[in-house]
Design a protein around this motif. Structure first.
Motif, PDB file in Angstrom:
ATOM      1  N   VAL A 164       0.839  -1.203   0.000  1.00 59.65           N
ATOM      2  CA  VAL A 164       0.000   0.000   0.000  1.00 59.65           C
ATOM      3  C   VAL A 164       0.874   1.254   0.000  1.00 59.65           C
ATOM      4  CG1 VAL A 164      -1.653   1.340   1.357  1.00 59.65           C
ATOM      5  CG2 VAL A 164      -1.972  -1.133   1.087  1.00 59.65           C
ATOM      6  N   GLN A 165       1.946   1.242   0.776  1.00 61.57           N
ATOM      7  CA  GLN A 165       2.861   2.385   0.793  1.00 61.57           C
ATOM      8  C   GLN A 165       3.552   2.563  -0.551  1.00 61.57           C
ATOM      9  OE1 GLN A 165       5.574   1.798   4.043  1.00 61.57           O
ATOM     10  NE2 GLN A 165       4.047   2.294   5.605  1.00 61.57           N
ATOM     11  N   ILE A 166       3.949   1.460  -1.153  1.00 61.44           N
ATOM     12  CA  ILE A 166       4.602   1.541  -2.463  1.00 61.44           C
ATOM     13  C   ILE A 166       3.625   2.079  -3.507  1.00 61.44           C
ATOM     14  CG2 ILE A 166       5.650   0.178  -4.314  1.00 61.44           C
ATOM     15  CD1 ILE A 166       6.686  -1.714  -2.092  1.00 61.44           C
ATOM     16  N   LEU A 167       2.377   1.623  -3.457  1.00 62.70           N
ATOM     17  CA  LEU A 167       1.369   2.115  -4.401  1.00 62.70           C
ATOM     18  C   LEU A 167       1.149   3.620  -4.251  1.00 62.70           C
ATOM     19  CD1 LEU A 167      -1.411  -0.637  -4.469  1.00 62.70           C
ATOM     20  CD2 LEU A 167      -0.104   0.220  -6.418  1.00 62.70           C
ATOM     21  N   ALA A 168       1.203   4.111  -3.023  1.00 60.01           N
ATOM     22  CA  ALA A 168       1.027   5.548  -2.801  1.00 60.01           C
ATOM     23  C   ALA A 168       2.134   6.335  -3.469  1.00 60.01           C
ATOM     24  CB  ALA A 168       0.998   5.839  -1.302  1.00 60.01           C
ATOM     25  N   ALA A 184      12.401  11.459  -9.061  1.00 62.26           N
ATOM     26  CA  ALA A 184      12.962  10.122  -9.135  1.00 62.26           C
ATOM     27  C   ALA A 184      13.210   9.539  -7.769  1.00 62.26           C
ATOM     28  CB  ALA A 184      14.273  10.180  -9.910  1.00 62.26           C
ATOM     29  N   ALA A 185      13.421  10.392  -6.770  1.00 58.21           N
ATOM     30  CA  ALA A 185      13.701   9.885  -5.426  1.00 58.21           C
ATOM     31  C   ALA A 185      12.533   9.057  -4.899  1.00 58.21           C
ATOM     32  CB  ALA A 185      13.988  11.046  -4.482  1.00 58.21           C
ATOM     33  N   VAL A 186      11.298   9.439  -5.284  1.00 59.17           N
ATOM     34  CA  VAL A 186      10.118   8.704  -4.829  1.00 59.17           C
ATOM     35  C   VAL A 186      10.126   7.290  -5.400  1.00 59.17           C
ATOM     36  CG1 VAL A 186       7.607   8.611  -4.911  1.00 59.17           C
ATOM     37  CG2 VAL A 186       8.757  10.800  -4.532  1.00 59.17           C
ATOM     38  N   LEU A 187      10.384   7.210  -6.712  1.00 59.35           N
ATOM     39  CA  LEU A 187      10.423   5.894  -7.350  1.00 59.35           C
ATOM     40  C   LEU A 187      11.610   5.078  -6.873  1.00 59.35           C
ATOM     41  CD1 LEU A 187       9.309   6.559 -11.037  1.00 59.35           C
ATOM     42  CD2 LEU A 187       7.980   5.692  -9.114  1.00 59.35           C
ATOM     43  N   GLU A 188      12.713   5.749  -6.577  1.00 62.01           N
ATOM     44  CA  GLU A 188      13.875   5.030  -6.054  1.00 62.01           C
ATOM     45  C   GLU A 188      13.543   4.384  -4.715  1.00 62.01           C
ATOM     46  OE1 GLU A 188      16.745   4.254  -7.336  1.00 62.01           O
ATOM     47  OE2 GLU A 188      16.186   5.218  -9.223  1.00 62.01           O
ATOM     48  N   ALA A 189      12.838   5.121  -3.877  1.00 60.91           N
ATOM     49  CA  ALA A 189      12.424   4.562  -2.586  1.00 60.91           C
ATOM     50  C   ALA A 189      11.481   3.378  -2.788  1.00 60.91           C
ATOM     51  CB  ALA A 189      11.759   5.643  -1.748  1.00 60.91           C
ATOM     52  N   ALA A 191      11.380   1.437  -5.412  1.00 57.40           N
ATOM     53  CA  ALA A 191      12.169   0.325  -5.945  1.00 57.40           C
ATOM     54  C   ALA A 191      12.914  -0.398  -4.833  1.00 57.40           C
ATOM     55  CB  ALA A 191      13.146   0.837  -6.995  1.00 57.40           C
ATOM     56  N   GLY A 192      13.435   0.357  -3.885  1.00 55.56           N
ATOM     57  CA  GLY A 192      14.141  -0.256  -2.763  1.00 55.56           C
ATOM     58  C   GLY A 192      13.223  -1.119  -1.917  1.00 55.56           C
ATOM     59  N   LYS A 193      12.015  -0.612  -1.659  1.00 51.95           N
ATOM     60  CA  LYS A 193      11.055  -1.386  -0.867  1.00 51.95           C
ATOM     61  C   LYS A 193      10.615  -2.648  -1.617  1.00 51.95           C
ATOM     62  CE  LYS A 193       9.231   2.536   1.767  1.00 51.95           C
ATOM     63  NZ  LYS A 193       8.047   3.373   2.071  1.00 51.95           N
ATOM     64  N   LEU A 194      10.449  -2.520  -2.941  1.00 45.32           N
ATOM     65  CA  LEU A 194      10.086  -3.698  -3.731  1.00 45.32           C
ATOM     66  C   LEU A 194      11.176  -4.755  -3.664  1.00 45.32           C
ATOM     67  CD1 LEU A 194       8.436  -2.247  -6.980  1.00 45.32           C
ATOM     68  CD2 LEU A 194       7.341  -3.663  -5.236  1.00 45.32           C
ATOM     69  N   ALA A 195      12.426  -4.322  -3.798  1.00 40.17           N
ATOM     70  CA  ALA A 195      13.543  -5.268  -3.752  1.00 40.17           C
ATOM     71  C   ALA A 195      13.596  -5.984  -2.405  1.00 40.17           C
ATOM     72  CB  ALA A 195      14.852  -4.538  -4.024  1.00 40.17           C
ATOM     73  N   THR A 196      13.358  -5.232  -1.331  1.00 41.53           N
ATOM     74  CA  THR A 196      13.376  -5.839   0.004  1.00 41.53           C
ATOM     75  C   THR A 196      12.263  -6.864   0.155  1.00 41.53           C
ATOM     76  OG1 THR A 196      14.318  -3.832   0.978  1.00 41.53           O
ATOM     77  CG2 THR A 196      13.199  -5.366   2.475  1.00 41.53           C
ATOM     78  N   LEU A 412       8.681  -0.222 -13.314  1.00 36.61           N
ATOM     79  CA  LEU A 412       8.496   0.882 -12.380  1.00 36.61           C
ATOM     80  C   LEU A 412       8.774   2.241 -13.015  1.00 36.61           C
ATOM     81  CD1 LEU A 412       7.694   1.442  -9.484  1.00 36.61           C
ATOM     82  CD2 LEU A 412      10.097   1.252  -8.821  1.00 36.61           C
ATOM     83  N   ARG A 413       9.847   2.370 -13.780  1.00 38.33           N
ATOM     84  CA  ARG A 413      10.228   3.658 -14.358  1.00 38.33           C
ATOM     85  C   ARG A 413       9.669   3.844 -15.760  1.00 38.33           C
ATOM     86  NH1 ARG A 413      13.976   1.536 -11.249  1.00 38.33           N
ATOM     87  NH2 ARG A 413      14.956   2.791  -9.614  1.00 38.33           N
TER      88      ARG A 413
END
Length: 454
Positions: A164-168, A184-189, A191-196, A412-413
């Motif tokens: 839900v946080q990633i979707l936001a 881009a910082a938003v998408l980078e964050a 992407a990091g959460k998705l990888a985790t 994602l991008r």
């Protein structure tokens, strides 16, 4: 099953004679049932010693009655528990009275189904309860209690909350593509959460086999040449004469299995037909074919070598079955161990990287060392205490979620809209685990093994 408007009843303890038997009634007519059985009202959640009366007013029995006012009950409905003497005649008289009061006999698992329908448990917890009722070993009990207590459900909800946080974050990028402050910082964050999360799901999938072994048991196949002592060892481990023992080669044709509890875990040991190149006849060849299939499917193989045989050898097919982690035992230590057999056993144990166990299935000498080696295999199994996915259904949904998140990462991008849709699919997969959506699809499988009264 009857609709939820029906009031159901069942014996919740094991059938047969007993000092005490427990009966359960659930539904909207519980108040009327209490009034009919005993004239004195019952305070909720208080144990009352009462005589209970039948249809004609005669006393059926006396015991302990506990009333649970819904929704603060197991099913979320009005519930009455009766702890009476466990005589069959008492149960029959009580059932006749309850049927006269308009109640119906519950179907297997119907009390738990109502708990699910009324939000007292989710589907994963119900499965944990089912496993708990069937638990035979300490390991099965611990694993089932974790799932019944919400370990899998809580994890699935945490995974969903992360999505839900990633979707936001992705929604912010979609809604404000030209805003330099949503960059881009938003998408980078994201992407990091998705990888985790992908890594966490991958770890859960890797340990799923361990959870399956706890639930279904670690399977061990006894393999070796005819007359090596496999059947004698199975009988020794089982403590009874399960398998026929004979000097005649090829006696064992069918696979015979015995369950053992080792280090708190279920271990299923199977005796198989002896493997040799010059099999005599169609039946023995079929037995060897089945042995090869069972040995390949087993979690571990225990190769039994005849230590008294000067010409001991291992067929090429048998060697091909062995992998690191399998066990090797040199049997017939009560007889003179041949040098040739000792050399072969030592060479094989070095090749498979496992200790060599010397024992006698006849006298029991060295069997304790075998049990210790099996216990080590059980205790050192990775993920044994942290595994969550004990059923194929869990594995399927988590695998679908991980695959969806891998696709989302790739898009994602380039196509955040597609990434968002895959993340929604992953969230739905987690909802399938807890039964928030499409629960009807799996109810038959989940409740098939429940006993009446649970």
């Amino acid at each position: 099953m009857e609709g939820s408007a029906a009031t159901i009843f069942a014996r919740a303890s094991a059938p047969g004679r007993a000092g005490v038997a427990m009966f359960r009634v659930s539904g909207p007519r519980v108040g009327a049932v209490i009034a009919m059985l005993t004239a004195t009202p019952l305070r909720p959640r208080v144990a009352h010693h009462r005589r209970i009366h039948g249809i004609d007013g005669s006393v059926i029995d006396e015991g302990i009655l506990i009333y649970f006012k819904g929704p603060a009950s197991f099913t979320g409905e009005e519930v009455l528990e009766l702890h009476l003497h466990g005589a069959p005649a008492v149960g029959r008289a009580l059932f006749q009275t309850l049927e006269h009061a308009g109640c119906v006999l519950a179907e297997p698992g119907e009390f738990s189904l109502r708990a699910l329908q009324n939000g007292k448990m989710d589907l994963a917890a119900v499965e944990g309860l089912s496993d708990l009722l069937a638990a035979e070993t300490d390991g099965q009990r611990r694993q089932a209690l974790r799932q019944y207590g919400g370990a899998l459900s809580d994890e699935a909800q945490r995974w969903r909350a992360d999505l839900v946080q990633i979707l936001a974050a992705i929604a912010a990028d979609i809604d404000f593509p030209d805003e330099e402050d949503v960059p881009a910082a938003v998408l980078e964050a994201a992407a990091g959460k998705l990888a985790t999360l992908i890594a966490v799901l991958s770890q859960a999938l890797e340990t799923a086999d361990q959870a399956r072994r706890v639930r279904d048991g670690l399977s061990v196949a006894l393999i070796g040449a005819p007359n090596a002592g496999k059947s004698s060892l199975l009988n020794r481990l089982a403590g009874s004469d399960l398998a026929i023992v004979s000097e005649e080669p090829g006696t064992t044709r069918d696979i015979i299995e015995t369950p053992l509890e080792i280090a708190g875990q279920l271990v299923r040991v199977a005796d198989t037909a002896g493997i040799r190149d010059n099999a005599a006849g169609t039946i023995e060849k079929e037995g060897i074919r089945r042995t090869m299939i069972r040995a390949e499917e087993a979690d571990r193989r225990l190769l039994i070598l005849d230590g008294s045989d000067r010409g001991t050898s291992v067929s090429r097919e048998t060697k091909a079955l062995l992998v690191p982690g399998d066990l090797i035992a040199l049997n017939k230590a009560d007889q003179a161990i041949r040098t040739e057999a000792q050399h072969l056993a030592t060479a094989l144990s070095n090749e498979v990287q496992t200790p060599l166990i010397t024992l006698s299935a006849t006298t029991g000498d060295g069997v304790a060392g075998l049990m210790k080696a099996l216990a080590k295999e059980v205790e050192e199994a990775p993920g044994l205490n942290g595994a969550l996915l004990s059923r194929e259904r869990h594995v399927s949904h988590v695998g679908q979620a991980r695959d969806a998140l891998v696709r989302a990462t790739a898009n994602l991008r380039l196509a955040p809209e597609l990434a968002a849709e895959d993340i929604r699919l992953a969230a739905r997969a987690f909802d399938h685990i807890t039964g928030k959506i499409h629960v009807e699809e799996v109810l038959g499988d989940v409740f098939a093994n429940f006993c009446i009264g649970k």
